[in-house]
Design a protein around this motif. Structure first.
Motif, short mmCIF file in Angstrom:
data_model
loop_
_atom_site.label_atom_id
_atom_site.label_comp_id
_atom_site.label_asym_id
_atom_site.label_seq_id
_atom_site.Cartn_x
_atom_site.Cartn_y
_atom_site.Cartn_z
N TYR A 47 0.79 -1.24 0.00
CA TYR A 47 0.00 0.00 0.00
C TYR A 47 0.82 1.29 0.00
N ALA A 48 2.13 1.21 -0.03
CA ALA A 48 3.06 2.34 -0.16
C ALA A 48 3.11 3.27 1.05
N SER A 49 1.99 3.54 1.68
CA SER A 49 1.97 4.48 2.81
C SER A 49 0.69 4.28 3.61
N LYS A 50 0.66 4.87 4.78
CA LYS A 50 -0.57 4.81 5.59
C LYS A 50 -1.71 5.53 4.85
N PRO A 51 -1.48 6.72 4.28
CA PRO A 51 -2.57 7.34 3.51
C PRO A 51 -2.99 6.47 2.30
N GLY A 52 -2.04 5.78 1.68
CA GLY A 52 -2.38 4.89 0.57
C GLY A 52 -3.25 3.73 1.03
N LEU A 53 -2.95 3.21 2.20
CA LEU A 53 -3.76 2.13 2.78
C LEU A 53 -5.16 2.65 3.11
N PHE A 54 -5.23 3.84 3.69
CA PHE A 54 -6.54 4.42 4.00
C PHE A 54 -7.34 4.64 2.71
N ALA A 55 -6.68 5.11 1.66
CA ALA A 55 -7.37 5.32 0.38
C ALA A 55 -7.94 4.01 -0.15
N ALA A 56 -7.20 2.92 0.00
CA ALA A 56 -7.69 1.62 -0.44
C ALA A 56 -8.91 1.19 0.39
N VAL A 57 -8.87 1.45 1.69
CA VAL A 57 -10.00 1.13 2.55
C VAL A 57 -11.21 1.97 2.15
N ALA A 58 -11.01 3.27 1.94
CA ALA A 58 -12.11 4.16 1.57
C ALA A 58 -12.70 3.76 0.22
N ARG A 76 -14.29 13.82 -2.87
CA ARG A 76 -15.39 14.11 -3.79
C ARG A 76 -15.32 13.20 -5.02
N ARG A 77 -14.12 12.91 -5.52
CA ARG A 77 -13.98 12.03 -6.68
C ARG A 77 -14.53 10.63 -6.35
N LEU A 78 -14.17 10.10 -5.20
CA LEU A 78 -14.67 8.78 -4.80
C LEU A 78 -16.19 8.77 -4.72
N ASP A 79 -16.76 9.80 -4.14
CA ASP A 79 -18.21 9.87 -4.02
C ASP A 79 -18.84 10.00 -5.41
N ALA A 80 -18.25 10.82 -6.26
CA ALA A 80 -18.79 11.04 -7.61
C ALA A 80 -18.77 9.76 -8.44
N GLU A 81 -17.79 8.90 -8.23
CA GLU A 81 -17.67 7.67 -9.00
C GLU A 81 -18.51 6.52 -8.44
N GLY A 82 -19.10 6.73 -7.29
CA GLY A 82 -19.88 5.66 -6.66
C GLY A 82 -21.29 6.10 -6.38
#
Length: 192
Positions: free
Chosen positions: A52-63, A121-127
């Protein structure tokens, strides 16, 4: 030392993601360290960074996974429904799906600050927002108001979800939230 097979690597990534999902939901993003997550997943810190490269990257995958899960619930609830029924059923499925403890904490509480507003917003817009826009269009919402109605209803549903998130076992609050959602939906499509 032999390299892990692709199946082993995928299993490790899955285990890390599941562990991170549970920890972020329970403790919040700020309270979880990569060391804690690695230890709970039974892997090394290096394995977390490898996948996951980083903690924020891991969080992004979870989100991302949580957004996909909510969108899947909307699609499942609206299968084989008329457009008007699909709008209502999908909106209620969103509210129920996002008020699960994991989704609310990850997507609505920590998500905007950890991911940044534009990515959130991008995640919400795509889902879920994409499903809402489609539902409004198919249910006959006025085309000139489609963007504004999508934004207004999306924001209202997120606020209802946050309101419910602090009342997880309050059946009356849930009933009221669904009633308010029905009233908003009735108004949104009554102008067509």
């Amino acid at each position: 030392m032999p390299r892990a097979s692709a199946a082993d690597a995928a299993e490790t990534a899955r285990r890390i993601l599941e562990t991170a999902t549970a920890h972020f939901a329970e403790h919040g993003y700020a309270s979880c360290s990569v060391d804690d997550l690695a230890r709970a997943a039974g892997v090394t810190r290096g394995a977390v960074y490898h996948h996951y490269a980083s903690k924020p990257g891991l969080f992004a995958a979870v989100a991302t996974r949580q957004q996909e899960s909510v969108a899947e619930a909307i699609v499942a609830a609206t299968r084989d429904s008329t457009p008007q029924a699909a709008l209502r059923e999908g909106s209620h499925a969103y509210l129920d799906g996002i008020t699960g403890r994991t989704a609310a904490r990850v997507l609505l509480i920590d998500g905007p600050s950890v991911l940044g507003w534009e990515e959130w917003r991008r995640l919400d817009a795509e889902g879920p927002e994409r499903e809402l826009r489609s539902g409004l269009r198919e249910a006959g919402a006025p085309p000139a108001l489609l963007d504004a109605l999508t934004a207004a209803l999306s924001g209202a549903m997120n606020e209802l979800a946050l309101w419910l998130a602090v009342r997880p076992d309050d059946a009356e609050a849930r009933r009221q939230a669904h009633g308010a959602l029905d009233a908003l939906l009735d108004t949104a499509v009554s102008r067509s």
